[in-house]
Scaffold this active site. Structure first.
Site, PDB file in Angstrom:
ATOM      1  CG  ASP A 137      -0.301  -0.371   2.509  1.00 37.73           C
ATOM      2  OD1 ASP A 137       0.889  -0.718   2.507  1.00 37.73           O
ATOM      3  OD2 ASP A 137      -0.985  -0.335   3.554  1.00 37.73           O
ATOM      4  CG  ASN A 186       1.260  -3.733   5.531  1.00 36.20           C
ATOM      5  OD1 ASN A 186       1.386  -2.514   5.591  1.00 36.20           O
ATOM      6  ND2 ASN A 186       2.217  -4.521   5.068  1.00 36.20           N
ATOM      7  CD  GLU A 210       8.305  11.030 -20.330  1.00 36.87           C
ATOM      8  OE1 GLU A 210       7.930  11.769 -21.257  1.00 36.87           O
ATOM      9  OE2 GLU A 210       7.921  11.158 -19.136  1.00 36.87           O
TER      10      GLU A 210
END
Length: 596
Positions: A126, A156, A340
């Protein structure tokens, strides 16, 4: 989850029985034990992060994914990309935020080039969702309908420094994924049956990638450490680890193992070795053409020679001339738009397992944004080829923001990276062909303005071999250039010869590796005098590379001409002169060197 496939009922034949569920849970426990032992033995690592994703890993590797354990490089195997800060096979990602782009390249290759059944799974933390490159990849996967791709967010709650912005607000992650056009499931990451169900449902979804947002707990299964801050990247104390391992072992109810399902063997055979152009370069000495255009033409020619050549671009194809390839082979051209970082990672994924010969092109200045992804690709020794156009002050009117003056320095730091800096159209075509067959990363530096063809179609080029363009027994100074500055060196040689001053002119062709033998022999033939001239900043450029190459010889003196300061907008020839790298400045430098 509006699609009917996303809501598909979990059929009985796909459901794991109670015994299988227990084995999956036990395997997750064993993974926790392995992570604790491994990190304790090295006094380094991330046992708490491993613990949060153990059920996810168990379900993926022992129930969902199809692969041959005895043949991990099998092209038909499902792919797994671990974007969390842990090691894994195929492509290294290192710093967070790169894995999903790599997974996109693998999935794109599977769906559109291989047209095969293998699927790609990417496990992410996360915390890395704060990286912009994650959302570049999310947009890419949605746009190209990569329904063979599953991204798993291991939510978590905790990062390196403490709680993350969204903590356990799972709906925030869900809404973000759905906003980017992904089919999204929310699941309890500790529930192996629920994980089996959502991964099966993901396999039924068409035309959309799937995100699995799994609520987990860092350090799961470890009392007083689970969901606690200040345990990131910390192995457990040995005395504590032993007690925790015993506790986890007491929860294991079976010693049974599960074998993964075999892959569906429908990937095409691929041959990307010894790729050759079908004919010599079709240019005549004296023709004028920009090397960026010659590069686009060479890519199309290479694409004709081998159907596994693919080209990616970052919304610059009309300037880089990759549009020429796109017109000929639109099914092998990937538009990555202005992203990019993701373009480089997608190229890494496309080239993994030797499935394609990937070329990624954009302005060289824009590649600085993607350097972290380039660096990790270099560490993985990935066989990708990067083309950077619009180099140096010779770009001219477009101004400083478009002028790449740092790119040689950037790519010189990449281990085993080959740097091509072709001067004319003929050498550019050879650079493209050589890059296609080279091991490791290659960078091809091309120029915006038109330049004259100086090599015949029969000229041969090799990596690490420079060309001596002017030489005689009366040479007093060796002048080394590459690309646009070779023409300035030749012009200086012509003017100086009228004054009975003769210089040796070298076109490097490759900046890395350097042709040290030719440089040293030429320097000794010119009484130890070298002048380098480059359309690049002095730091990390050709001058420093040559200095390093001859540093052990006290009889060789090197004087460097390079761009200094922030450049302005202007005509190409005006800027070359303004920043001290024109023929006029070479002449002055030669005379000063002879006086000394």
């Amino acid at each position: 989850m509006a699609d009917a496939e996303a809501r598909a009922e979990f059929p009985e034949e796909a459901r794991p029985d109670r015994g299988t569920l227990q084995v999956l849970q036990d395997m997750a426990s064993r993974l926790r034990i392995h992570s604790i032992r491994a990190t304790c033995s090295t006094s380094s690592g991330h046992p708490t992060s491993c613990s949060s994703s153990s059920e996810i890993m168990s379900v993926l590797f022992f129930y969902i994914m199809r692969y041959k354990q005895s043949d991990p490089e099998n092209p038909d195997n499902d792919r797994f990309v671990l974007a969390k800060r842990l090691s894994f096979v195929d492509v290294a990602t290192g710093w967070l935020g790169q894995g999903l782009g790599v997974a996109c390249g693998m999935a794109y290759t599977g769906k559109y080039f291989d047209r095969a059944s293998y699927r790609v799974f990417c496990l992410m933390s996360d915390g890395e969702s704060s990286e912009g490159s994650v959302w570049e990849a999310m947009a890419f996967a949605s746009y190209y309908s990569l329904d063979n791709l599953v991204a798993i967010f291991d939510v978590n709650r905790l990062g390196h420094s403490g709680a993350l912005p969204a903590e356990h607000c799972i709906n925030i992650y869900q809404r973000r994924c759905e906003a980017f056009g992904w089919n999204t499931y929310v699941v309890d990451g500790r529930d192996v049956e629920a994980l089996c169900q959502v991964f099966w449902q993901a396999s039924q979804v068409k035309h959309k990638p799937t995100a699995v947002v799994a609520k987990t707990f860092k350090g799961r299964g470890t009392p007083s450490i689970e969901d606690a801050e200040s345990w990131h990247a910390k192995p457990m104390p040995r005395e504590r680890a032993d007690a925790i391992i015993k506790l986890i072992e007491s929860q294991i109810q079976t010693s049974r193992n599960l074998d993964p399902q075999p892959p569906i063997e429908d990937s095409p055979e691929v041959n990307i070795t010894d790729v050759r152009m079908t004919s010599p370069p079709d240019y005549r000495v004296g023709d004028k053409i920009a090397t960026r255009k010659a590069c686009g033409l060479a890519l199309a020619k290479l694409g004709y020679a081998n159907n596994r050549v693919v080209v990616l671009d970052g919304d610059t194809r009309y300037s880089t001339f990759s549009e020429i390839f796109n017109k000929e082979y639109p099914e092998r051209f990937i538009e990555c738009f202005m992203a990019e970082q993701n373009m480089v990672s997608v190229a890494l994924g496309c080239a993994s397992r030797g499935r394609t010969i990937a070329f990624a092109s954009t302005f060289a200045a824009f590649l600085t944004r993607a350097f972290d992804h380039i660096r990790i690709g270099g560490l993985a020794e990935s066989n990708i080829n990067i083309i950077g156009s619009h180099c140096g002050v010779s770009v001219g009117d477009d101004g400083a923001s478009q002028m790449a003056l740092e790119d040689i320095a950037m790519f010189r730091t990449i281990p085993k990276c080959t740097i091509f800096y072709p001067t004319d159209a003929v050498s550019t075509e050879h650079a493209v062909a050589l890059a296609a067959n080279a091991k490791g990363m290659c960078f091809i530096r091309t120029t915006r303005p038109e330049t004259m063809v100086i090599y015949t179609p029969q000229e041969r080029f090799e990596i690490g071999q420079a060309k001596v363009l002017r030489h005689c027994v009366s040479d007093k100074v060796t002048v080394i250039g590459a690309g646009i500055t070779v023409y300035e060196a030749l012009a200086a040689a012509d003017e100086l010869s009228k004054q009975d001053i003769f210089i040796r002119v070298i076109d490097l062709f490759t900046i890395k590796p350097l042709d040290v033998a030719t440089i040293v022999s030429s320097a000794k033939a010119t009484e130890g005098r070298i002048i380098t001239v480059e359309d690049h900043y002095p730091q990390g450029g050709i001058g420093e590379a040559v200095c390093a190459a001859v540093s052990m010889d006290p009889d060789i003196q090197v004087h460097s001409l390079a761009v200094s300061g922030v450049p302005q907008s202007g005509k190409s020839e005006e800027l070359l002169d303004m920043y001290g790298i024109s023929a006029r400045h070479i002449i002055v430098a030669v005379k000063c060197m002879l006086l000394n």
